[in-house]
Design a protein around this motif. Structure first.
Motif, mmCIF file in Angstrom:
data_model
loop_
_atom_site.group_PDB
_atom_site.id
_atom_site.type_symbol
_atom_site.label_atom_id
_atom_site.label_comp_id
_atom_site.label_asym_id
_atom_site.label_seq_id
_atom_site.Cartn_x
_atom_site.Cartn_y
_atom_site.Cartn_z
ATOM 1 N N VAL A 198 -5.383 -1.745 -6.915
ATOM 2 C CA VAL A 198 -6.422 -0.798 -6.529
ATOM 3 C C VAL A 198 -5.889 0.626 -6.591
ATOM 4 O O VAL A 198 -4.750 0.895 -6.177
ATOM 5 C CB VAL A 198 -6.935 -1.088 -5.101
ATOM 6 N N SER A 205 -8.738 10.547 -4.474
ATOM 7 C CA SER A 205 -9.546 11.402 -3.612
ATOM 8 C C SER A 205 -10.731 11.959 -4.398
ATOM 9 O O SER A 205 -10.708 12.028 -5.633
ATOM 10 C CB SER A 205 -8.700 12.555 -3.077
ATOM 11 N N HIS A 233 -14.406 4.134 2.861
ATOM 12 C CA HIS A 233 -13.255 4.993 2.577
ATOM 13 C C HIS A 233 -13.728 6.425 2.338
ATOM 14 O O HIS A 233 -14.856 6.647 1.895
ATOM 15 C CB HIS A 233 -12.529 4.514 1.314
ATOM 16 N N TYR A 238 0.879 -1.167 0.000
ATOM 17 C CA TYR A 238 0.000 0.000 0.000
ATOM 18 C C TYR A 238 0.914 1.215 0.000
ATOM 19 O O TYR A 238 1.670 1.428 0.945
ATOM 20 C CB TYR A 238 -0.894 -0.022 1.252
ATOM 21 N N THR A 248 -12.209 8.018 0.080
ATOM 22 C CA THR A 248 -11.803 8.100 -1.314
ATOM 23 C C THR A 248 -12.696 7.184 -2.149
ATOM 24 O O THR A 248 -13.501 6.427 -1.621
ATOM 25 C CB THR A 248 -10.351 7.628 -1.488
ATOM 26 N N TYR A 249 -12.521 7.251 -3.467
ATOM 27 C CA TYR A 249 -13.108 6.238 -4.345
ATOM 28 C C TYR A 249 -12.239 4.981 -4.285
ATOM 29 O O TYR A 249 -11.054 5.044 -3.944
ATOM 30 C CB TYR A 249 -13.142 6.726 -5.786
ATOM 31 N N VAL A 250 -12.832 3.852 -4.640
ATOM 32 C CA VAL A 250 -12.104 2.603 -4.838
ATOM 33 C C VAL A 250 -12.284 2.205 -6.307
ATOM 34 O O VAL A 250 -13.415 2.057 -6.777
ATOM 35 C CB VAL A 250 -12.639 1.473 -3.938
ATOM 36 N N ASP A 266 -3.806 6.921 -3.579
ATOM 37 C CA ASP A 266 -3.079 5.811 -2.977
ATOM 38 C C ASP A 266 -3.209 4.596 -3.877
ATOM 39 O O ASP A 266 -4.161 4.478 -4.661
ATOM 40 C CB ASP A 266 -3.620 5.494 -1.583
ATOM 41 N N TYR A 311 -6.971 4.441 -5.187
ATOM 42 C CA TYR A 311 -7.830 5.148 -4.242
ATOM 43 C C TYR A 311 -7.727 6.652 -4.514
ATOM 44 O O TYR A 311 -7.047 7.383 -3.781
ATOM 45 C CB TYR A 311 -7.417 4.859 -2.802
ATOM 46 N N PRO A 355 -17.062 7.049 -2.429
ATOM 47 C CA PRO A 355 -16.662 7.429 -1.068
ATOM 48 C C PRO A 355 -17.792 7.230 -0.065
ATOM 49 O O PRO A 355 -18.967 7.430 -0.378
ATOM 50 C CB PRO A 355 -16.307 8.919 -1.209
#
Length: 282
Positions: free
Chosen positions: A87, A91, A35, A9, A37-39, A19, A89, A69
């Motif tokens: 993945v 914002s 989260h 990570y 954030t988005y995934v 991320d 992540y 999010p």
């Protein structure tokens, strides 16, 4: 983690606000969490099971998982041999900036789909990772924006402008704000309800309806978010545990690993050293 599991990570300075997680999990499960954030995930092997508000989903190799999010979800192995994935992540600010350029949308958009069978997009997601791993910031940033734009064009919707919270939603928001200010010494459910001026069960129902989690589970996730911010700043895991309300470092390690996918020490090392040699693996 078992010997068959691996995870990294990390972040790259050429991708601010994003991320990255590259992992293979077999026995590891992610509890219900959310989260900020988005995934955006590409499954590269095996099968991932995802618990979503609308019910369970499965994504195999070539599948793409999209989670907005603050959407509660869980993740687990969908087959005995687990799953591998990469993945992103990003914002909300990163995704909103792309949306504004391609669709002249204001605010933070949302994805309307959760699991796609889309090998081409999955390869694009993996390519963002590979470019970052090769320290090619220009390529990584370009590919990131292309894949976000592609997903928004096909599966994006503008942010809904809803009314101000009322009734149970307002009660839940007040409880959330109070818990945020009291990470280290949170009140009991009864104390929280009394301070807000409602009943314990009424508060529990309102909170779960608003955030998809009971207050104690939401609080654990919020503590982990706060821990990430402190670890980003270079604070040691032991000091971080005390600062965010975990009993001790093992307590932090257990919850952080379950939600983030890597232990806090490994997370902190990657934040300080983001240009390691390209890893091998999925």
């Amino acid at each position: 983690m078992t010997p068959r599991e691996q995870a990294r990570y990390w972040e790259h300075p050429g991708l601010p606000g994003v991320d990255l997680l590259r992992a293979r999990y077999v026995r590891h499960t992610f509890p219900r969490h959310a989260h900020d954030t988005y995934v955006i995930a590409a499954v590269t092997g095996g099968v991932e099971g995802i618990g979503l508000p609308g019910g369970p989903e499965r994504a195999g190799a070539g599948g793409v998982v999209l989670i907005n999010p603050e959407t509660p979800h869980s993740a687990y192995a969908g087959v005995e041999d687990g799953w591998s994935y990469r993945v992103l992540y990003p914002s909300p600010a990163v995704v909103a900036a792309v949306a504004a350029e391609i669709r002249a949308l204001r605010g933070t958009p949302s994805f309307t789909a959760s699991v796609l069978d889309d090998p081409a997009t999955a390869r694009m997601i993996a390519d963002v990772h590979r470019a970052a791993e090769q320290d090619n910031a220009l390529a990584a940033d370009t590919l990131l924006r292309l894949v976000v734009a592609r997903l928004l064009a096909r599966h994006g919707a503008p942010a809904a402008a809803g009314p101000a919270p009322a009734g149970g939603a307002a009660v839940a928001a007040r409880a959330r704000d109070l818990l945020t200010t009291r990470l280290v010494d949170p009140p009991s459910l009864e104390e929280l309800a009394r301070e807000i001026g409602t009943g314990s069960f009424a508060l529990l129902r309102a909170f779960k309806a608003a955030y998809g989690l009971p207050p104690h589970a939401w609080l654990t996730g919020e503590r982990v978010r706060a821990a990430k911010r402190l670890l980003d700043a270079g604070v040691t895991p032991a000091d971080t545990a005390a600062a965010v309300g975990f009993t001790d470092q093992p307590h932090l390690n257990r919850h952080f690993t379950r939600i983030v996918g890597v232990p806090p020490g490994a997370y902190r090392r990657e934040r300080k050293n983001v240009q390691d040699p390209p890893p091998t693996g999925p």
